[in-house]
Design a protein around this motif. Structure first.
Motif, short mmCIF file in Angstrom:
data_model
loop_
_atom_site.label_atom_id
_atom_site.label_comp_id
_atom_site.label_asym_id
_atom_site.label_seq_id
_atom_site.Cartn_x
_atom_site.Cartn_y
_atom_site.Cartn_z
N THR A 83 0.82 -1.21 0.00
CA THR A 83 0.00 0.00 0.00
C THR A 83 0.85 1.26 0.00
OG1 THR A 83 -0.19 -0.24 2.41
CG2 THR A 83 -2.02 -1.04 1.07
N ILE A 123 1.25 -3.26 -8.97
CA ILE A 123 1.48 -1.89 -8.49
C ILE A 123 2.72 -1.29 -9.13
CG2 ILE A 123 2.10 -0.51 -6.47
CD1 ILE A 123 0.30 -2.40 -4.83
N LEU A 140 1.42 1.82 -3.60
CA LEU A 140 0.18 2.28 -4.22
C LEU A 140 -0.08 3.75 -3.88
CD1 LEU A 140 -2.36 1.67 -5.83
CD2 LEU A 140 -3.42 0.81 -3.72
N LEU A 186 -0.33 6.79 -6.60
CA LEU A 186 -1.50 7.66 -6.69
C LEU A 186 -1.13 9.11 -6.41
CD1 LEU A 186 -4.18 5.43 -4.91
CD2 LEU A 186 -3.96 5.88 -7.37
N CYS A 192 -0.06 -8.79 -6.52
CA CYS A 192 -0.51 -7.41 -6.27
C CYS A 192 0.65 -6.43 -6.37
CB CYS A 192 -1.15 -7.31 -4.89
SG CYS A 192 -2.73 -8.17 -4.71
N ASP A 193 1.80 -6.80 -5.82
CA ASP A 193 2.95 -5.90 -5.84
C ASP A 193 3.49 -5.72 -7.26
OD1 ASP A 193 2.86 -5.43 -3.13
OD2 ASP A 193 4.29 -7.00 -2.63
N VAL A 207 -5.98 4.46 1.28
CA VAL A 207 -5.85 3.17 0.61
C VAL A 207 -5.77 2.02 1.62
CG1 VAL A 207 -4.73 4.17 -1.42
CG2 VAL A 207 -3.32 3.28 0.44
#
Length: 240
Positions: free
Chosen positions: A71, A192, A74, A78, A188-189, A93
């Motif tokens: 996160t 990202i 992320l 963003l 997921c990583d 997030v």
């Protein structure tokens, strides 16, 4: 590509043999009695130190335009796209994953994690205000920033805390669909860091991936619950 706190070792301890140390104690070296875990004061001080070190790592990553996994990566991504502050985005997030963590681990875990998230975001904004805009080479930022984040995670893990992250989602996918939590976290990583191609150059993405790999190496080599005296008992798992 980092590893975050999860209940794997905790689940193993639930099936421990009779005679294992009770909560609040840990095994010492062979032949020695169990040792007490950290006091609340030590946990509080360690949380302040760990989150401060993490925020310095995030500040360097941001200054060099680099990203990382989880996160934090992320939120950085963003932030590059929106111009919003890292602290605010990092909190936002983490909210859904924090809710999952509370569901899986309880309100105490949720409160500790929420405090750590707030401290990381606040300290990062403090670095930005005091140091001002900095031009940092991306490779230096990716390597040093990720190493600092990895070290900070070790500190927090040893004191039964974390900085939130995708781990609750990965564990939910493992429980519901039988997918490996480590591979879910890794996927997921990768997404990202790959998504950073939309806002930074391919070279920066490459050095960011290298830095995230170093972060994982720090955790894999150093975070093994039960190996070190004074390390927290259950509840930590490497981020993948």
């Amino acid at each position: 590509m980092t590893l975050e706190e999860g209940p794997t070792e905790r689940r193993e301890l639930e099936h421990a043999e009779p005679g294992a140390p009770a909560d609040g104690e840990q095994h010492g070296p062979a032949g020695l009695p169990p040792v007490a875990i950290h006091s609340r004061l030590e946990d509080a001080v360690a949380t302040l130190i760990g989150t401060y070190v993490a925020s310095l790592g995030v500040f360097l990553l941001h200054a060099g335009g680099a990203v990382t996994g989880g996160t934090a990566g992320l939120a950085l991504l963003l932030g590059y796209a929106s111009g919003w502050s890292f602290g605010l985005i990092f909190l936002l997030v983490n909210v859904p994953f924090l809710a999952l963590g509370v569901w899986q681990r309880g309100i105490g875990f949720g409160l500790r994690t929420l405090i750590a998230i707030g401290l990381v975001g606040g300290f990062t904004e403090l670095h930005t205000m005091l140091a001002g805009p900095m031009a940092v080479p991306s490779l230096y930022a990716a390597v040093t920033g990720n190493l600092l984040v990895g070290i900070s995670m070790l500190i927090l893990f040893r004191h039964n805390a974390s900085m939130g992250g995708l781990n609750p989602l990965a564990l939910l996918a493992q429980d519901r669909f039988g997918w490996s939590a480590g591979y879910v976290q890794l996927a997921c990583d990768v997404v990202i860091i790959a998504a950073a191609l939309a806002v930074v150059s391919p070279l920066v993405v490459l050095v960011s991936a290298f830095g995230a790999g170093l972060l994982n190496l720090v955790l894999v080599m150093n975070h093994r619950p039960g190996r070190y005296l004074g390390a927290s008992l259950p509840g930590t798992r490497h981020r993948a």
